[in-house]
Design a protein around this motif. Structure first.
Motif, PDB file in Angstrom:
ATOM      1  N   VAL A   7       0.851  -1.192   0.000  1.00  0.00           N
ATOM      2  CA  VAL A   7       0.000   0.000   0.000  1.00  0.00           C
ATOM      3  C   VAL A   7       0.886   1.241   0.000  1.00  0.00           C
ATOM      4  CG1 VAL A   7      -1.727   1.338   1.260  1.00  0.00           C
ATOM      5  CG2 VAL A   7      -1.904  -1.155   1.168  1.00  0.00           C
ATOM      6  N   GLY A  10       4.837   5.549  -3.074  1.00  0.00           N
ATOM      7  CA  GLY A  10       5.942   6.505  -2.901  1.00  0.00           C
ATOM      8  C   GLY A  10       7.246   5.765  -3.071  1.00  0.00           C
ATOM      9  N   PHE A  50      10.129  19.703  -3.469  1.00  0.00           N
ATOM     10  CA  PHE A  50       9.334  20.854  -2.996  1.00  0.00           C
ATOM     11  C   PHE A  50      10.226  21.964  -2.423  1.00  0.00           C
ATOM     12  CE2 PHE A  50       5.703  17.649  -1.900  1.00  0.00           C
ATOM     13  CZ  PHE A  50       5.462  17.462  -3.247  1.00  0.00           C
ATOM     14  N   PRO A  81      -7.705   4.436  -3.570  1.00  0.00           N
ATOM     15  CA  PRO A  81      -7.317   4.860  -2.217  1.00  0.00           C
ATOM     16  C   PRO A  81      -7.812   3.869  -1.164  1.00  0.00           C
ATOM     17  CG  PRO A  81      -8.249   6.686  -3.464  1.00  0.00           C
ATOM     18  CD  PRO A  81      -8.444   5.462  -4.307  1.00  0.00           C
ATOM     19  N   GLY A 110       3.255   6.515   3.775  1.00  0.00           N
ATOM     20  CA  GLY A 110       3.832   7.841   4.009  1.00  0.00           C
ATOM     21  C   GLY A 110       3.196   8.619   5.149  1.00  0.00           C
ATOM     22  N   TYR A 129       5.891  21.700   2.471  1.00  0.00           N
ATOM     23  CA  TYR A 129       5.824  20.246   2.631  1.00  0.00           C
ATOM     24  C   TYR A 129       4.788  19.583   1.723  1.00  0.00           C
ATOM     25  CZ  TYR A 129       9.395  19.574   6.046  1.00  0.00           C
ATOM     26  OH  TYR A 129      10.630  19.471   6.637  1.00  0.00           O
ATOM     27  N   MET A 159       8.561  15.094   8.041  1.00  0.00           N
ATOM     28  CA  MET A 159       9.349  14.576   6.917  1.00  0.00           C
ATOM     29  C   MET A 159      10.653  15.354   6.796  1.00  0.00           C
ATOM     30  SD  MET A 159       6.523  13.994   3.927  1.00  0.00           S
ATOM     31  CE  MET A 159       5.338  15.261   4.350  1.00  0.00           C
ATOM     32  N   ALA A 163      15.182  19.479   6.493  1.00  0.00           N
ATOM     33  CA  ALA A 163      14.646  20.430   5.503  1.00  0.00           C
ATOM     34  C   ALA A 163      14.402  21.830   6.074  1.00  0.00           C
ATOM     35  CB  ALA A 163      13.388  19.872   4.848  1.00  0.00           C
ATOM     36  N   PRO A 254      -1.489   8.398   7.365  1.00  0.00           N
ATOM     37  CA  PRO A 254      -2.837   8.541   6.785  1.00  0.00           C
ATOM     38  C   PRO A 254      -3.910   7.945   7.695  1.00  0.00           C
ATOM     39  CG  PRO A 254      -1.280   7.785   5.120  1.00  0.00           C
ATOM     40  CD  PRO A 254      -0.551   7.753   6.438  1.00  0.00           C
ATOM     41  N   LEU A 286       7.110   0.406   6.429  1.00  0.00           N
ATOM     42  CA  LEU A 286       8.395   1.066   6.173  1.00  0.00           C
ATOM     43  C   LEU A 286       8.166   2.514   5.752  1.00  0.00           C
ATOM     44  CD1 LEU A 286       8.719   1.202   2.838  1.00  0.00           C
ATOM     45  CD2 LEU A 286       9.224  -1.201   3.132  1.00  0.00           C
ATOM     46  N   ASP A 288       7.842   6.585   6.065  1.00  0.00           N
ATOM     47  CA  ASP A 288       7.362   7.622   6.980  1.00  0.00           C
ATOM     48  C   ASP A 288       6.247   7.169   7.928  1.00  0.00           C
ATOM     49  OD1 ASP A 288       9.171   9.215   5.698  1.00  0.00           O
ATOM     50  OD2 ASP A 288       7.700  10.527   4.729  1.00  0.00           O
ATOM     51  N   LYS A 296      12.384  10.568   8.924  1.00  0.00           N
ATOM     52  CA  LYS A 296      11.366  10.314   7.899  1.00  0.00           C
ATOM     53  C   LYS A 296      11.960  10.822   6.591  1.00  0.00           C
ATOM     54  CE  LYS A 296       7.463  10.105  11.005  1.00  0.00           C
ATOM     55  NZ  LYS A 296       7.578   8.655  11.129  1.00  0.00           N
ATOM     56  N   SER A 299      15.697   8.130   1.834  1.00  0.00           N
ATOM     57  CA  SER A 299      16.803   7.164   1.896  1.00  0.00           C
ATOM     58  C   SER A 299      16.456   6.045   2.870  1.00  0.00           C
ATOM     59  CB  SER A 299      18.096   7.863   2.326  1.00  0.00           C
ATOM     60  OG  SER A 299      17.971   8.365   3.637  1.00  0.00           O
ATOM     61  N   ALA A 301      13.436   4.995   3.704  1.00  0.00           N
ATOM     62  CA  ALA A 301      12.414   4.139   3.077  1.00  0.00           C
ATOM     63  C   ALA A 301      13.074   3.181   2.084  1.00  0.00           C
ATOM     64  CB  ALA A 301      11.367   5.001   2.384  1.00  0.00           C
ATOM     65  N   PHE A 330      20.740   8.353   5.165  1.00  0.00           N
ATOM     66  CA  PHE A 330      21.647   9.251   4.433  1.00  0.00           C
ATOM     67  C   PHE A 330      20.854  10.494   4.071  1.00  0.00           C
ATOM     68  CE2 PHE A 330      23.442  11.239   0.769  1.00  0.00           C
ATOM     69  CZ  PHE A 330      24.804  11.117   0.944  1.00  0.00           C
ATOM     70  N   LYS A 364      23.812  16.351  -4.944  1.00  0.00           N
ATOM     71  CA  LYS A 364      22.392  16.327  -4.559  1.00  0.00           C
ATOM     72  C   LYS A 364      21.502  16.565  -5.786  1.00  0.00           C
ATOM     73  CE  LYS A 364      18.548  16.552  -2.202  1.00  0.00           C
ATOM     74  NZ  LYS A 364      17.947  17.326  -1.181  1.00  0.00           N
TER      75      LYS A 364
HETATM   76  C1  LIG Z   1      10.093  19.272   1.422  1.00  0.00           C
HETATM   77  C2  LIG Z   1      10.621  17.885   1.592  1.00  0.00           C
HETATM   78  C3  LIG Z   1      11.970  17.642   1.390  1.00  0.00           C
HETATM   79  C4  LIG Z   1      12.476  16.363   1.539  1.00  0.00           C
HETATM   80  N1  LIG Z   1      13.800  16.142   1.298  1.00  0.00           N
HETATM   81  C5  LIG Z   1      14.305  14.908   1.416  1.00  0.00           C
HETATM   82  C6  LIG Z   1      15.663  14.656   1.100  1.00  0.00           C
HETATM   83  O1  LIG Z   1      16.416  15.548   0.709  1.00  0.00           O
HETATM   84  N2  LIG Z   1      16.133  13.398   1.258  1.00  0.00           N
HETATM   85  C7  LIG Z   1      15.328  12.380   1.688  1.00  0.00           C
HETATM   86  O2  LIG Z   1      15.813  11.237   1.813  1.00  0.00           O
HETATM   87  N3  LIG Z   1      14.018  12.587   1.980  1.00  0.00           N
HETATM   88  C8  LIG Z   1      13.498  13.813   1.851  1.00  0.00           C
HETATM   89  N4  LIG Z   1      12.173  14.038   2.115  1.00  0.00           N
HETATM   90  C9  LIG Z   1      11.360  12.975   2.723  1.00  0.00           C
HETATM   91  C10 LIG Z   1      10.873  11.934   1.711  1.00  0.00           C
HETATM   92  O3  LIG Z   1      10.167  12.542   0.666  1.00  0.00           O
HETATM   93  C11 LIG Z   1       9.990  10.949   2.443  1.00  0.00           C
HETATM   94  O4  LIG Z   1      10.635  10.514   3.616  1.00  0.00           O
HETATM   95  C12 LIG Z   1       9.689   9.756   1.560  1.00  0.00           C
HETATM   96  O5  LIG Z   1       8.902  10.159   0.466  1.00  0.00           O
HETATM   97  C13 LIG Z   1       8.976   8.679   2.365  1.00  0.00           C
HETATM   98  O6  LIG Z   1       8.684   7.600   1.546  1.00  0.00           O
HETATM   99  P1  LIG Z   1       7.397   6.723   1.832  1.00  0.00           P
HETATM  100  O7  LIG Z   1       7.379   5.689   0.753  1.00  0.00           O
HETATM  101  O8  LIG Z   1       7.368   6.311   3.230  1.00  0.00           O
HETATM  102  O9  LIG Z   1       6.178   7.725   1.655  1.00  0.00           O
HETATM  103  P2  LIG Z   1       5.752   8.604   0.411  1.00  0.00           P
HETATM  104  O10 LIG Z   1       6.866   8.770  -0.543  1.00  0.00           O
HETATM  105  O11 LIG Z   1       5.080   9.801   0.965  1.00  0.00           O
HETATM  106  O12 LIG Z   1       4.663   7.678  -0.313  1.00  0.00           O
HETATM  107  C14 LIG Z   1       3.450   7.372   0.285  1.00  0.00           C
HETATM  108  C15 LIG Z   1       2.521   6.867  -0.795  1.00  0.00           C
HETATM  109  O13 LIG Z   1       1.318   6.389  -0.215  1.00  0.00           O
HETATM  110  C16 LIG Z   1       0.225   6.867  -0.953  1.00  0.00           C
HETATM  111  N5  LIG Z   1      -0.973   6.873  -0.096  1.00  0.00           N
HETATM  112  C17 LIG Z   1      -1.242   7.717   0.925  1.00  0.00           C
HETATM  113  N6  LIG Z   1      -2.476   7.427   1.421  1.00  0.00           N
HETATM  114  C18 LIG Z   1      -2.952   6.354   0.715  1.00  0.00           C
HETATM  115  C19 LIG Z   1      -4.152   5.602   0.750  1.00  0.00           C
HETATM  116  N7  LIG Z   1      -5.144   5.897   1.591  1.00  0.00           N
HETATM  117  N8  LIG Z   1      -4.285   4.609  -0.138  1.00  0.00           N
HETATM  118  C20 LIG Z   1      -3.316   4.299  -1.023  1.00  0.00           C
HETATM  119  N9  LIG Z   1      -2.161   4.984  -1.104  1.00  0.00           N
HETATM  120  C21 LIG Z   1      -1.987   6.001  -0.246  1.00  0.00           C
HETATM  121  C22 LIG Z   1       0.704   8.262  -1.393  1.00  0.00           C
HETATM  122  O14 LIG Z   1      -0.024   8.786  -2.473  1.00  0.00           O
HETATM  123  C23 LIG Z   1       2.134   7.951  -1.789  1.00  0.00           C
HETATM  124  O15 LIG Z   1       2.163   7.404  -3.094  1.00  0.00           O
HETATM  125  C24 LIG Z   1      11.601  15.306   1.924  1.00  0.00           C
HETATM  126  C25 LIG Z   1      10.260  15.541   2.109  1.00  0.00           C
HETATM  127  C26 LIG Z   1       9.753  16.815   1.940  1.00  0.00           C
HETATM  128  C27 LIG Z   1       8.270  17.052   2.125  1.00  0.00           C
END
Ligand SMILES: Cc1cc2nc3c(=O)[nH]c(=O)nc-3n(C[C@H](O)[C@H](O)[C@H](O)COP(=O)(O)OP(=O)(O)OC[C@H]3O[C@@H](n4cnc5c(N)ncnc54)[C@H](O)[C@@H]3O)c2cc1C
Length: 379
Positions: A7, A10, A50, A81, A110, A129, A159, A163, A254, A286, A288, A296, A299, A301, A330, A364
């Motif tokens: 699920v 990201g 962003f 969703p 996430g 964000y 997250m 940042a 979420p 895994l 966030d 969070k 890297s 994830a 990282f 970067k």
């Molecule tokens: C401004 C900013 C700068 C950042 N800079 C860095 C950086 O430099 N280096 C770094 O390592 N990290 C950085 N991050 C953090 C990084 O983006 C997150 O830690 C990363 O995306 C987490 O991965 P994830 O797979 O856990 O979640 P996400 O990438 O957020 O993916 C979650 C997924 O779940 C989906 N989802 C949510 N709810 C549902 C639902 N109900 N049903 C189905 N799907 C759903 C979402 O649409 C998304 O596709 C930054 C974040 C931000 C906001």
């Protein structure tokens, strides 16, 4: 047939799906295993962009891709969703009303921002964000002629823990480049008694902020914001006036996870080494969504996806699941004026930022491009 349901589309979900599809190609071809990735939108968004979008240094076409393009052909993509997970029945239930059975489930949904938890923040504060937030902040910065800019960390954890520091450094450089730095007072606030939750990063960042003339306020826990007077009020009883507030809002997993009984204090309780959800042998979490004491960060994830994919492949083959996550993290840290540093650490070893350089900044930016290969599980 064994069904693996992931699920979240990201970084964590995408990498897990691709690594599993690659590893389990024979079982998938023999219809012994099916891998489904269920997400809530057809596009994949690279959130780290962003920060750059807020300064007009990237465009949406650079940080959005169709999710299908990023997935191994053997991964089934479902855009629906998720409303609920029924761990008893081993089912994921989508908004469409359809249910998806699983043998193993990976929760990689996430974190999201909840600015409405802080009175006045949504009305009076900007943030970077979300995509909309970053685009709005870009316009505000273009129009900003002078006054007090406050970068305030309101919700922890959030997250990308570095940042807000990057934003403060980049704001300093932004106003200097435009010859407006002396018309701007920059203030950075943090809720505890140092400028970052990680002591080593705080020790590095405090003199960096001071060297740029960025004032810091610690033990600064935002209670409410008065949008009319443009004043932040804290739990400690202090106030801070601003002309432009960039507030890092509270975050949460979420809501469907809480509705499914899979959260505790907002996050998914997860074993720090196996990444199994506590009390649920067949569910992994895994990225966030977890309650782990790690950044969070994308890297994190990604590293965790490697562990989960290895262990799932082993279990599906009836072998012991031996891979362990060691807290590896990282993070690049932009320090403004086209320079950056980085930190690498894990559960045992603290971070040690290296001197900032242009090379690291370019590394970067290069990573921002190669991310699309990384997500496919190629690098
Ligand atoms: C401004 C900013 C700068 C950042 N800079 C860095 C950086 O430099 N280096 C770094 O390592 N990290 C950085 N991050 C953090 C990084 O983006 C997150 O830690 C990363 O995306 C987490 O991965 P994830 O797979 O856990 O979640 P996400 O990438 O957020 O993916 C979650 C997924 O779940 C989906 N989802 C949510 N709810 C549902 C639902 N109900 N049903 C189905 N799907 C759903 C979402 O649409 C998304 O596709 C930054 C974040 C931000 C906001």
């Amino acid at each position: 047939m064994d069904d693996v349901v992931i699920v979240g589309g990201g970084v964590g979900g995408t990498v897990t799906a691709n690594l599993l599809a690659e590893e389990l190609a024979p079982e998938i071809a023999a219809s012994k295993v099916r891998i489904r990735l269920i997400t809530d939108r057809p596009e994949h968004i690279y959130k780290p962009a962003f920060l750059y979008a807020a300064f007009g240094r990237t465009a949406p076409r650079a940080y959005r891709r169709p999710q299908r393009e990023l997935l191994h052909p053997a991964v089934e993509l479902v855009v629906d969703p998720v409303n609920r997970i029924d761990a008893g029945q081993r089912q994921v239930i989508g908004e469409s009303g359809k249910s998806y059975d699983y043998s193993y489930l990976v929760v990689a949904a996430g974190a999201r921002v909840v600015p409405q938890r802080t009175p006045g923040l949504a009305e009076a504060g900007e943030q970077f964000y979300t995509e909309e937030g970053a685009q709005r902040l870009y316009k505000k910065l273009q129009d900003f002629t002078g006054g007090t800019v406050v970068v305030s960390v309101i919700g922890v954890p959030h997250m990308c823990p570095v940042a807000p520091l990057e934003m403060a450094f980049m704001l300093d450089a932004f106003f200097r480049e435009r010859g407006r730095r002396d018309q701007v007072e920059l203030v950075y606030t943090y809720p505890i008694n140092r400028v970052h939750s990680n002591p080593a990063i705080a020790a590095w960042a405090a003199p960096e902020l001071a060297a740029r003339g960025i004032r810091t306020e610690t033990f600064f826990n935002v209670e409410r914001i008065d949008p009319q007077r443009k004043v932040i009020e804290t739990i400690e009883g202090t106030t801070l006036a601003f002309d432009l507030l960039i507030g890092i809002p509270e975050h949460e997993a979420p809501p469907f996870l809480e509705a499914s009984g899979l959260t505790d204090a907002g996050w998914v309780p997860t074993d720090r080494h196996t990444l199994q959800v506590k009390g649920h042998d067949r569910i992994y979490a895994l990225g966030d969504v977890t309650d782990l004491p790690v950044s969070k960060a994308g890297s994190v994830a990604h590293y965790q996806a490697n562990v989960v994919a290895q262990n799932l492949a082993a279990r599906l083959r009836g072998r012991p699941a031996l891979a362990r996550y060691n807290g590896k993290t990282f993070c690049f840290i932009e320090t403004g004026a086209d320079k950056a540093t980085y930190v690498e650490f894990d559960y045992e070893n603290p971070p040690q930022p290296v001197p900032a350089s242009r090379w690291i900044h370019w590394a970067k930016l290069a990573y921002n491009q190669t991310y699309w290969m990384t997500a496919r599980g190629v690098v």
